[in-house]
Design a protein around this motif. Sequence first.
Motif, PDB file in Angstrom:
ATOM      1  N   ARG A   1      44.730 111.454  39.948  1.00  0.00           N
ATOM      2  CA  ARG A   1      44.329 110.118  39.485  1.00  0.00           C
ATOM      3  C   ARG A   1      44.088 109.171  40.659  1.00  0.00           C
ATOM      4  NH1 ARG A   1      48.674 109.913  34.529  1.00  0.00           N
ATOM      5  NH2 ARG A   1      47.329 110.902  32.968  1.00  0.00           N
ATOM      6  N   SER A   2      44.918 109.286  41.692  1.00  0.00           N
ATOM      7  CA  SER A   2      44.747 108.369  42.833  1.00  0.00           C
ATOM      8  C   SER A   2      43.451 108.685  43.574  1.00  0.00           C
ATOM      9  CB  SER A   2      45.956 108.426  43.780  1.00  0.00           C
ATOM     10  OG  SER A   2      46.022 109.664  44.431  1.00  0.00           O
ATOM     11  N   ILE A   3      43.100 109.980  43.672  1.00  0.00           N
ATOM     12  CA  ILE A   3      41.843 110.368  44.330  1.00  0.00           C
ATOM     13  C   ILE A   3      40.655 109.842  43.523  1.00  0.00           C
ATOM     14  CG2 ILE A   3      40.364 112.337  44.927  1.00  0.00           C
ATOM     15  CD1 ILE A   3      42.998 113.882  45.570  1.00  0.00           C
ATOM     16  N   ALA A   4      40.707 110.000  42.205  1.00  0.00           N
ATOM     17  CA  ALA A   4      39.607 109.550  41.341  1.00  0.00           C
ATOM     18  C   ALA A   4      39.451 108.035  41.379  1.00  0.00           C
ATOM     19  CB  ALA A   4      39.831 110.022  39.910  1.00  0.00           C
ATOM     20  N   SER A   5      40.575 107.315  41.419  1.00  0.00           N
ATOM     21  CA  SER A   5      40.485 105.849  41.395  1.00  0.00           C
ATOM     22  C   SER A   5      40.019 105.285  42.740  1.00  0.00           C
ATOM     23  CB  SER A   5      41.826 105.224  41.006  1.00  0.00           C
ATOM     24  OG  SER A   5      42.792 105.485  41.997  1.00  0.00           O
ATOM     25  N   ASP A   6      40.185 106.060  43.813  1.00  0.00           N
ATOM     26  CA  ASP A   6      39.769 105.586  45.143  1.00  0.00           C
ATOM     27  C   ASP A   6      38.298 105.872  45.445  1.00  0.00           C
ATOM     28  OD1 ASP A   6      42.266 104.643  45.620  1.00  0.00           O
ATOM     29  OD2 ASP A   6      42.935 106.314  46.855  1.00  0.00           O
ATOM     30  N   THR A   7      37.633 106.619  44.558  1.00  0.00           N
ATOM     31  CA  THR A   7      36.250 106.984  44.838  1.00  0.00           C
ATOM     32  C   THR A   7      35.333 105.764  44.735  1.00  0.00           C
ATOM     33  OG1 THR A   7      34.411 108.382  44.165  1.00  0.00           O
ATOM     34  CG2 THR A   7      35.837 107.636  42.429  1.00  0.00           C
ATOM     35  N   GLU A   8      34.369 105.694  45.652  1.00  0.00           N
ATOM     36  CA  GLU A   8      33.451 104.544  45.637  1.00  0.00           C
ATOM     37  C   GLU A   8      32.173 104.846  44.868  1.00  0.00           C
ATOM     38  OE1 GLU A   8      32.895 103.027  49.556  1.00  0.00           O
ATOM     39  OE2 GLU A   8      35.035 102.614  49.823  1.00  0.00           O
ATOM     40  N   SER A   9      31.602 106.030  45.108  1.00  0.00           N
ATOM     41  CA  SER A   9      30.311 106.344  44.479  1.00  0.00           C
ATOM     42  C   SER A   9      30.473 107.006  43.125  1.00  0.00           C
ATOM     43  CB  SER A   9      29.519 107.277  45.387  1.00  0.00           C
ATOM     44  OG  SER A   9      30.285 108.447  45.643  1.00  0.00           O
ATOM     45  N   GLY A  10      31.678 107.565  42.886  1.00  0.00           N
ATOM     46  CA  GLY A  10      31.889 108.358  41.689  1.00  0.00           C
ATOM     47  C   GLY A  10      32.362 109.741  42.104  1.00  0.00           C
ATOM     48  N   ILE A  11      32.822 110.516  41.135  1.00  0.00           N
ATOM     49  CA  ILE A  11      33.414 111.811  41.468  1.00  0.00           C
ATOM     50  C   ILE A  11      33.263 112.780  40.307  1.00  0.00           C
ATOM     51  CG2 ILE A  11      35.729 111.151  40.620  1.00  0.00           C
ATOM     52  CD1 ILE A  11      36.868 112.679  43.113  1.00  0.00           C
ATOM     53  N   VAL A  12      33.114 114.045  40.648  1.00  0.00           N
ATOM     54  CA  VAL A  12      33.159 115.121  39.660  1.00  0.00           C
ATOM     55  C   VAL A  12      34.506 115.809  39.846  1.00  0.00           C
ATOM     56  CG1 VAL A  12      32.142 117.297  38.876  1.00  0.00           C
ATOM     57  CG2 VAL A  12      30.661 115.464  39.750  1.00  0.00           C
ATOM     58  N   VAL A  13      35.331 115.791  38.795  1.00  0.00           N
ATOM     59  CA  VAL A  13      36.664 116.394  38.871  1.00  0.00           C
ATOM     60  C   VAL A  13      36.691 117.586  37.931  1.00  0.00           C
ATOM     61  CG1 VAL A  13      39.149 116.003  38.620  1.00  0.00           C
ATOM     62  CG2 VAL A  13      37.652 114.092  39.275  1.00  0.00           C
ATOM     63  N   GLU A  14      36.987 118.773  38.480  1.00  0.00           N
ATOM     64  CA  GLU A  14      36.990 119.963  37.618  1.00  0.00           C
ATOM     65  C   GLU A  14      38.380 120.562  37.495  1.00  0.00           C
ATOM     66  OE1 GLU A  14      36.852 123.674  38.766  1.00  0.00           O
ATOM     67  OE2 GLU A  14      35.861 123.477  40.699  1.00  0.00           O
ATOM     68  N   GLY A  15      38.669 121.051  36.277  1.00  0.00           N
ATOM     69  CA  GLY A  15      39.973 121.637  36.046  1.00  0.00           C
ATOM     70  C   GLY A  15      40.116 122.163  34.637  1.00  0.00           C
ATOM     71  N   ARG A  16      41.328 122.014  34.095  1.00  0.00           N
ATOM     72  CA  ARG A  16      41.589 122.519  32.754  1.00  0.00           C
ATOM     73  C   ARG A  16      42.116 121.435  31.818  1.00  0.00           C
ATOM     74  NH1 ARG A  16      41.855 126.841  35.919  1.00  0.00           N
ATOM     75  NH2 ARG A  16      41.472 128.897  35.052  1.00  0.00           N
ATOM     76  N   ASP A  17      42.569 120.321  32.374  1.00  0.00           N
ATOM     77  CA  ASP A  17      43.124 119.258  31.515  1.00  0.00           C
ATOM     78  C   ASP A  17      42.654 117.878  31.985  1.00  0.00           C
ATOM     79  OD1 ASP A  17      44.547 119.097  33.913  1.00  0.00           O
ATOM     80  OD2 ASP A  17      46.436 118.567  32.944  1.00  0.00           O
ATOM     81  N   ILE A  18      41.474 117.839  32.595  1.00  0.00           N
ATOM     82  CA  ILE A  18      41.011 116.569  33.180  1.00  0.00           C
ATOM     83  C   ILE A  18      40.624 115.582  32.086  1.00  0.00           C
ATOM     84  CG2 ILE A  18      39.513 115.504  34.912  1.00  0.00           C
ATOM     85  CD1 ILE A  18      41.442 117.788  35.903  1.00  0.00           C
ATOM     86  N   GLY A  19      39.783 116.038  31.139  1.00  0.00           N
ATOM     87  CA  GLY A  19      39.329 115.145  30.069  1.00  0.00           C
ATOM     88  C   GLY A  19      40.412 114.779  29.077  1.00  0.00           C
ATOM     89  N   THR A  20      41.413 115.662  28.934  1.00  0.00           N
ATOM     90  CA  THR A  20      42.464 115.407  27.941  1.00  0.00           C
ATOM     91  C   THR A  20      43.645 114.640  28.520  1.00  0.00           C
ATOM     92  OG1 THR A  20      43.304 117.626  28.438  1.00  0.00           O
ATOM     93  CG2 THR A  20      41.960 117.376  26.455  1.00  0.00           C
ATOM     94  N   THR A  21      44.048 114.965  29.745  1.00  0.00           N
ATOM     95  CA  THR A  21      45.297 114.425  30.289  1.00  0.00           C
ATOM     96  C   THR A  21      45.120 113.592  31.554  1.00  0.00           C
ATOM     97  OG1 THR A  21      46.483 116.347  29.430  1.00  0.00           O
ATOM     98  CG2 THR A  21      47.613 115.057  31.120  1.00  0.00           C
ATOM     99  N   VAL A  22      44.412 114.155  32.541  1.00  0.00           N
ATOM    100  CA  VAL A  22      44.356 113.501  33.854  1.00  0.00           C
ATOM    101  C   VAL A  22      43.507 112.234  33.810  1.00  0.00           C
ATOM    102  CG1 VAL A  22      43.759 113.796  36.293  1.00  0.00           C
ATOM    103  CG2 VAL A  22      44.678 115.727  35.007  1.00  0.00           C
ATOM    104  N   LEU A  23      42.286 112.377  33.286  1.00  0.00           N
ATOM    105  CA  LEU A  23      41.357 111.239  33.254  1.00  0.00           C
ATOM    106  C   LEU A  23      40.797 111.074  31.833  1.00  0.00           C
ATOM    107  CD1 LEU A  23      39.449 112.105  36.552  1.00  0.00           C
ATOM    108  CD2 LEU A  23      41.158 110.301  36.278  1.00  0.00           C
ATOM    109  N   PRO A  24      41.657 110.684  30.871  1.00  0.00           N
ATOM    110  CA  PRO A  24      41.186 110.572  29.487  1.00  0.00           C
ATOM    111  C   PRO A  24      40.113 109.501  29.296  1.00  0.00           C
ATOM    112  CG  PRO A  24      43.422 109.696  29.710  1.00  0.00           C
ATOM    113  CD  PRO A  24      43.091 110.371  30.996  1.00  0.00           C
ATOM    114  N   ASP A  25      39.989 108.590  30.282  1.00  0.00           N
ATOM    115  CA  ASP A  25      38.956 107.542  30.196  1.00  0.00           C
ATOM    116  C   ASP A  25      37.738 107.856  31.056  1.00  0.00           C
ATOM    117  OD1 ASP A  25      40.604 106.070  28.500  1.00  0.00           O
ATOM    118  OD2 ASP A  25      41.634 105.122  30.171  1.00  0.00           O
TER     119      ASP A  25
END
Length: 225
Positions: free
Chosen positions: A118-142
């Motif tokens: 979450r801290s890496i995603a919130s620090d991004t300036e241009s935007g970010i692609v985050v890949e995993g198994r629970d990103i949309g459900t748990t890590v970054l639900p918004d």
Amino acid sequence: MERATVIVAIDGPSGTGKSSTSKAVAAQLGLSYLDTGAQYRAITWWMVNNAIDIEDPSAIAAVAGKPDIVSGTDPSGPTITVDGTDVAGPIRTQEVTSKVSAVSAVPEVRARITELQRSIASDTESGIVVEGRDIGTTVLPDADLKIFLTASPEARAARRSGELKGADVQATREALLKRDAADSSRKTSPLAKADDAVEVDTSDLTLQQVIECVVTLVEEKRAGK
């Protein structure tokens, strides 16, 4: 026109083309890239290296906060270090692969790594692609855009055994299904498709077709469609 920052969550099981797609989409659109699976592999590598009993969740939980994991987010050359050591190669060994599900299932490990993501995603300036198994459900639900990649077990096994050069497709298929079962049934943040995710079945698509599909989805999101 200044483009809006866009956070893209790409989830799905192993062998669906997640990493290749995510990296290529991020590079093409000038976004950062985060492989969350590498972070779980990194903490698993640290546990193995420090002789922590992988069969004992309480032993894992007790040291989950110790390793310093740093992820580089350049899609053309993502890096990962643990306590200053480059572990990009060592985390891909069979030993780490066979233990990552057990380590990832420990709630203290997931809490630690989720906070890092979450801290890496919130620090991004241009935007970010985050890949995993629970990103949309748990890590970054918004997340602005959630994509769930899927494919038949046969297609996934063929891809993965191709990557593993000469691996037995049947054995690979069984290993993938076993990993799916472990990831989908764990109590903390199981592998699951978010309700508002766009599902993309990659079974009959080339990697380039999958990339084009995802790029289109991201561009539409950026354009406010």
